[in-house]
Design an enzyme around this catalytic site. Structure first.
Site, PDB file in Angstrom:
ATOM      1  N   LYS A  28       0.516  -1.396  -0.121  1.00  0.00           N
ATOM      2  CA  LYS A  28      -0.102   0.323  -0.029  1.00  0.00           C
ATOM      3  C   LYS A  28       0.860   1.330   0.354  1.00  0.00           C
ATOM      4  O   LYS A  28       1.883   1.235   0.733  1.00  0.00           O
ATOM      5  CB  LYS A  28      -1.227   0.528   1.521  1.00  0.00           C
TER       6      LYS A  28
ATOM      7  N   SER B  84      -9.568   1.150   3.206  1.00  0.00           N
ATOM      8  CA  SER B  84      -9.026   2.005   2.076  1.00  0.00           C
ATOM      9  C   SER B  84      -7.863   1.406   2.231  1.00  0.00           C
ATOM     10  O   SER B  84      -7.303   1.706   0.750  1.00  0.00           O
ATOM     11  CB  SER B  84      -8.414   3.453   3.156  1.00  0.00           C
TER      12      SER B  84
ATOM     13  N   SER C 184      -9.484  -1.648   7.306  1.00  0.00           N
ATOM     14  CA  SER C 184      -9.148  -1.099   6.452  1.00  0.00           C
ATOM     15  C   SER C 184      -8.296  -2.075   5.436  1.00  0.00           C
ATOM     16  O   SER C 184      -7.750  -1.888   3.817  1.00  0.00           O
ATOM     17  CB  SER C 184      -8.117   0.308   5.982  1.00  0.00           C
TER      18      SER C 184
END
Length: 525
Positions: A76, A171, A195
């Site tokens: 990420k 996310s 997330s």
């Protein structure tokens, strides 16, 4: 090869059925072919090929570094990567090149993992749909599966524009999509309120949030220091256990990590759940829970009972207050953490030069999107001298009550909790954007953020397919530092469900409705 689990890929590499370079090239090619999913912000082609070539030599010499050697991974884009742009999907950090690796990245490299790239996310990880990124939204690959498209066609709901897709969740949506679509075997996300688990559930993969303090946060650009945890996304539970074994343990650079030596996990092949007590929280029958999630939740509880486990209803009485409590604490820490982005040392800097104060204001107005600015303002309001006791201190007290709810349940003999992960399957993009970020996040995080506030481990596992042809997931919440038990039970559940993804790679390779969006991920291709 693109559909293999980590263990299967490691076995193929070990047996010489494929080389690390061949596997890397296959993944790079498929990243290109599925670029419309917008899962990646930066594709590290040169680095990946160099790492794969080094892994080739280790395998030729018969000296692989372990099960992660030669395995394609994605990270990420809120984890620092040395000499690789790290943006947090924000204009504020666009062009920022960290001088060091996050600890989890360093550990992956130390195990011989091959970095395919940095994945897309909601700006600064503030969101639950992975649509609030300056690089454009992430698309759920299940939007383009044959089954989903056929069902939409029969119901005459197929749109003809760029909005005909469902969200990936957030996310860490880019990381979940990278694994689900087959462009890597493992992806690293972050989990502050769900997330990692939320997008994993919506994309049909496994998402693990470890106990707070088990995996180092060093190099993870902070959102909420007291809740942030690196997350792991894989195709199966065994893979999550392997990656956790590689990442967990004390880090001198993160004082919140545990001091005890972490013993790598080895999950048994045959699991007996007959001695377990599974708790089903009655407060998790939340408004908006879909009938499909409720059905698979009930069937799973029955399945455990038939296997000899004791399933009992439990109460977590402060759950109704958790999402509001989370909002206060989250925004307060966001306001503090975002203060470092002032345009002086790194990141975006406004050309405004009327005064230092005007430069600060212009930099932050230009660099942050509306969602981030809104959370900063909310947090600063809660932290005002006249509001501090009323909001922040009271929220901390409620957080303690929420953590105590879990302790009381576990002390009563319950080994772990079985809950939904999300209210339903993935929402269409057009429907998702009808609500503001705050409202959407409150709905999407309702089942997940409690575990973060209590610091507990949690995992979401695919539990079936909805009527629309989209994945459904269920969550297990365990006791602190009991990942061995949590993952063992999750593996048993995974085996019972025998989840076979209907999303075939050829669906994406031959996708005739791949959207041509205006904002595409940056790449070295």
């Amino acid at each position: 090869m693109l559909g293999l689990s980590l263990r299967e890929a490691a076995s193929a590499l070990r047996l010489g059925q494929v080389t690390p370079t061949e596997l890397c090239q296959k993944c790079l090619t498929f990243i290109k072919e599925t670029s419309f999913l917008n899962a990646y912000i930066t594709v590290t082609e040169d680095i990946a090929l160099k790492q794969a070539a080094e892994a080739d030599q280790r395998f030729i010499q018969g000296k692989p570094l372990g099960e992660l050697d030669g395995i394609p991974v994605a990270v990420k884009d809120n984890f620092s990567t040395k000499n690789i742009e790290t943006t947090c999907a924000s204009k504020m950090l666009q062009g920022y090149i960290p001088p060091y690796n996050a600890t989890v990245v360093e550990k992956l490299f130390g195990q011989g993992a091959v970095l395919m790239g940095k994945t897309n996310l909601d700006e600064f990880a503030m969101g639950s749909g992975s649509i609030d990124s300056i690089f454009g939204p992430v698309r759920n690959p299940w939007s383009f599966s044959k089954t989903y498209r056929e069902k939409k066609s029969r119901s005459h709901q197929v749109a003809k524009d760029d909005s005909d897709w469902v969200i990936a969740g957030g996310s860490s949506g880019g990381s979940a999509v990278a694994v689900s679509a087959g462009t890597c075997c493992v992806a690293i996300g972050s989990d502050t309120g769900g997330s990692t688990r939320n997008p994993a559930s919506l994309c049909g993969v496994v998402g693990l949030k470890p106990t707070y303090g088990l995996v180092s946060r060093h190099g993870l650009i902070p959102l909420v220091n007291s809740m942030d945890v690196p997350g792991i996304l894989t195709r199966c539970v065994d893979d999550a256990a392997i990656v956790l074994g590689a990442l967990a343990g004390h880090d001198p650079l993160d004082s919140t990590t545990i001091q005890d030596t972490f013993q790598p996990l080895k999950l048994p092949e045959n699991v007996d759940v007959s001695n377990l007590c599974i708790g089903v929280p009655k407060e998790y029958h939340a408004p908006g829970l879909s009938t499909e999630i409720l059905s698979v939740w009930s069937k799973t509880a029955d399945m455990f009972e038939k296997a000899g486990a004791k399933v009992t209803e439990v109460s977590l009485p402060h759950t109704p207050y958790s999402i509001v409590c989370y909002h206060v604490l989250c925004t307060a820490e966001v306001a503090s953490n975002m203060a470092r982005f002032d345009g002086l040392e790194y990141g975006h800097r406004s050309p405004t030069d009327d005064s230092t104060e005007s430069m600060y204001a212009a930099t932050r107005r230009e660099g942050f999107n509306e969602v981030v600015r809104g959370r900063i303002l909310s947090g600063n309001y809660f932290l005002l001298k006249q509001n501090y006791e009323k909001y922040f201190v009271k929220a901390q007290k409620v957080r303690r009550l929420i953590a105590n709810d879990f302790l009381q349940v576990f002390n009563s003999g319950v080994h772990m909790l079985l809950t939904p992960t999300t209210l339903g399957d993935a929402t269409s993009y057009l429907e998702f954007i009808q609500e503001d970020n705050r409202t959407r996040s409150a709905k999407e995080d309702v089942f997940t953020q409690c575990a973060n506030m209590a610091g507990l481990p949690a995992i979401t596992v695919p539990a079936g397919i909805s009527e629309r042809g989209l994945p459904l997931g269920l969550q297990f919440i365990g006791q602190a530092f009991c990942e061995q038990q949590l993952l063992t039970v999750a593996k048993w559940f995974e085996k019972q469900m025998d989840f076979s993804p209907l999303l075939l790679h050829k669906d994406l390779e031959n996708c005739s409705i791949a959207p041509q969006h205006s904002q595409t991920a940056s790449s070295s291709f």
